[in-house]
Design an enzyme around this catalytic site. Sequence first.
Site, PDB file in Angstrom:
ATOM      1  N   GLU A  50     112.427  71.944  96.191  1.00 43.69           N
ATOM      2  CA  GLU A  50     111.763  73.249  96.136  1.00 43.69           C
ATOM      3  C   GLU A  50     110.307  73.208  96.589  1.00 43.69           C
ATOM      4  O   GLU A  50     109.792  74.190  97.129  1.00 43.69           O
ATOM      5  CB  GLU A  50     111.841  73.831  94.718  1.00 43.69           C
ATOM      6  CG  GLU A  50     113.231  74.266  94.300  1.00 43.69           C
ATOM      7  CD  GLU A  50     114.066  73.168  93.673  1.00 43.69           C
ATOM      8  OE1 GLU A  50     115.185  73.461  93.202  1.00 43.69           O
ATOM      9  OE2 GLU A  50     113.594  71.996  93.653  1.00 43.69           O
ATOM     10  N   PHE A 112     119.075  77.910  78.727  1.00 43.48           N
ATOM     11  CA  PHE A 112     119.262  76.884  79.751  1.00 43.48           C
ATOM     12  C   PHE A 112     118.485  77.258  81.021  1.00 43.48           C
ATOM     13  O   PHE A 112     118.601  78.368  81.536  1.00 43.48           O
ATOM     14  CB  PHE A 112     120.746  76.736  80.072  1.00 43.48           C
ATOM     15  CG  PHE A 112     121.032  75.738  81.160  1.00 43.48           C
ATOM     16  CD1 PHE A 112     120.774  74.384  80.978  1.00 43.48           C
ATOM     17  CD2 PHE A 112     121.528  76.160  82.377  1.00 43.48           C
ATOM     18  CE1 PHE A 112     121.034  73.463  81.980  1.00 43.48           C
ATOM     19  CE2 PHE A 112     121.796  75.249  83.397  1.00 43.48           C
ATOM     20  CZ  PHE A 112     121.536  73.894  83.202  1.00 43.48           C
ATOM     21  N   GLN A 113     117.688  76.333  81.504  1.00 45.02           N
ATOM     22  CA  GLN A 113     116.859  76.493  82.701  1.00 45.02           C
ATOM     23  C   GLN A 113     115.910  77.693  82.604  1.00 45.02           C
ATOM     24  O   GLN A 113     115.641  78.383  83.584  1.00 45.02           O
ATOM     25  CB  GLN A 113     117.727  76.590  83.962  1.00 45.02           C
ATOM     26  CG  GLN A 113     118.421  75.269  84.292  1.00 45.02           C
ATOM     27  CD  GLN A 113     119.002  75.204  85.671  1.00 45.02           C
ATOM     28  OE1 GLN A 113     119.392  76.219  86.247  1.00 45.02           O
ATOM     29  NE2 GLN A 113     119.082  73.999  86.227  1.00 45.02           N
ATOM     30  N   LYS A 162     118.022  87.523  85.846  1.00 44.81           N
ATOM     31  CA  LYS A 162     119.340  87.607  86.472  1.00 44.81           C
ATOM     32  C   LYS A 162     119.983  88.975  86.269  1.00 44.81           C
ATOM     33  O   LYS A 162     120.621  89.525  87.186  1.00 44.81           O
ATOM     34  CB  LYS A 162     120.249  86.513  85.894  1.00 44.81           C
ATOM     35  CG  LYS A 162     121.615  86.387  86.561  1.00 44.81           C
ATOM     36  CD  LYS A 162     122.370  85.197  86.011  1.00 44.81           C
ATOM     37  CE  LYS A 162     123.812  85.154  86.494  1.00 44.81           C
ATOM     38  NZ  LYS A 162     123.922  84.907  87.934  1.00 44.81           N
ATOM     39  N   MET A 479      93.065  56.268 101.739  1.00 40.46           N
ATOM     40  CA  MET A 479      91.791  56.871 101.370  1.00 40.46           C
ATOM     41  C   MET A 479      91.267  56.310 100.050  1.00 40.46           C
ATOM     42  O   MET A 479      90.079  56.013  99.913  1.00 40.46           O
ATOM     43  CB  MET A 479      91.921  58.391 101.284  1.00 40.46           C
ATOM     44  CG  MET A 479      90.588  59.107 101.092  1.00 40.46           C
ATOM     45  SD  MET A 479      89.421  58.809 102.447  1.00 40.46           S
ATOM     46  CE  MET A 479      89.924  60.092 103.593  1.00 40.46           C
TER      47      MET A 479
END
Length: 567
Positions: A50, A112-113, A162, A479
């Site tokens: 993602e 959930f999630q 949802k 760096m």
Amino acid sequence: MEKITGSEAIIQCLLEEGVKTIFGFPGGAVIDLYDTLLDSEIQHVLVRHEQGAVHAADGLARVTGEVGVALLTSGPGATNGVTAIATAYMDSIPMVILTGQVPTPLIGNDAFQEVDIVGITRPCTKHNYLVSKAEDLVPTLREAFHIARTGRPGPVLIDLPKDVVASMVEFTEKKPIRMQNYQPTYEPHMGQVEKACKTILKAKQPVLYIGGGVILSNSNEEVTELARKLNIPVTMTLMGLGGFPGKDPLSMGMLGMHGSYTANMAVAKSDVLIAVGARFDDRVTGRIDAFAPHAKIIHIDIDPTSISKNVTVDIPIVADCKHALTAMNSWLDSSGANIEEAAASHTPWIEIIAEWTKKHPMAYLDEGEVIKPQFVIEKLDELTGGDAIITTEVGQNQMWAAQFYKFNKPRRLVTSGGLGTMGYGLPAAIGAKMAFPDATVIDVAGDGSIQMNIQELATAKQYNCPVIVCILNNNYLGMVRQWQELFYDKRYAATVMEVTPDFVLLAEAYGAVGIRCDKTSEVEATIKQALEAVKKNTVILDFRISREEGVFPMVPAGKATTEMLLV
């Protein structure tokens, strides 16, 4: 009015806003939206992480100036995108990020999630929304795009439960958006414009200091006109590179921590500093009390909170850079001022600057067959005619690209400036290539940074999106290693990359082309081979460079920008 599903309404809103491509990764919370997307004319690009989705949308936005769009599922899908959202926020990139959310009755129940992505991203978005009612869906989407692209641009997140996406909604007629508490100032105050112009006309040692706002406002032509009209030398921030032609005689290149000797000295000795679309970042200013100590400072910026935030300015102009510069050029042309005389008065100043450049050019030491990374970048510039889109990872690779590739046009450098996000370059290159399929797109990378999101090679392959990944491979986190060398007695704590993949074999595993180069004499031929191969396939170039090469000039932390360490 006939009702449609929320997911259909979202797709209609995206089409209404001119969105052609979105980047994302599916999940249960957005499955309805994905099902509807399958029947739309919008191209969805399936990334492998993602973070890559948001970076790719960011890359598309930077090269086009349009709003980039990413679609993520709830919970870990959303949180995986946070680093990339913060990246876009720091660099003021117009984006809309759509995140799935659990159904509204479950919000707050540790479902959930489930995660409070609105709360998490509040500090790193320009604005964000949780759409809790179906009737708010369409107005919220339209408002989000308006906020993302107007004023000082930035990312806007919309969290979509949802059940809201699955509900039936009315797709109302679009009307002009007016927000009482959000009205950016585009037009400059003409009194301030006149004051600024009169100050510039009196200057003997002026400097134009331009930042990313010049790119975002598409005002490169106006700032170039002002510089050439009055014979004013120009320096650019990392985000401003390309806002003024890098090969123009008036260009001094980048300023700041790894800026040119000439640019840093010119700013320090200037009597008038004209800052355009820049925010006086700490990497630019060094020690604040020693930054442009003798200059009257003019600052043009659309964001009033940026003015006098870090450095106190004498003449603020709150306006869109393009509008302000247009007004300044018009005033100079119509005021009766002797522009030629003012320009001629800067000749001694230009001669001083030329002498600095002659004595301290952007340079590096030749080590024969040991490849110098700066040489690789110079050859990239030469063999692409300076016309490629260059994305970068973050670290030494980024600074060498900024120093040695001469960006003559805006929106050719795509890099994470404010946040400095390793792993940015490859997905951003994919986004840029999606926007301009005929362009040569090259990600300049380090062997450490490229491994952050190297899985996006699969995305490049799946969508026939051939880019070049040019790895400057020194088996270090370069760096940080440079700082350890200079300030920590070469105690290389956790910066030695003891295990790195064989990038040639890795490229082949993804079905891409892998080429290794370990001799200076072979650099040009290797790049030519890559430029030919990328017409059909993604290419990884593995340049085995001088292991302990540093980025110079360098201004140590806490020092004035005139206290540079040179090659």
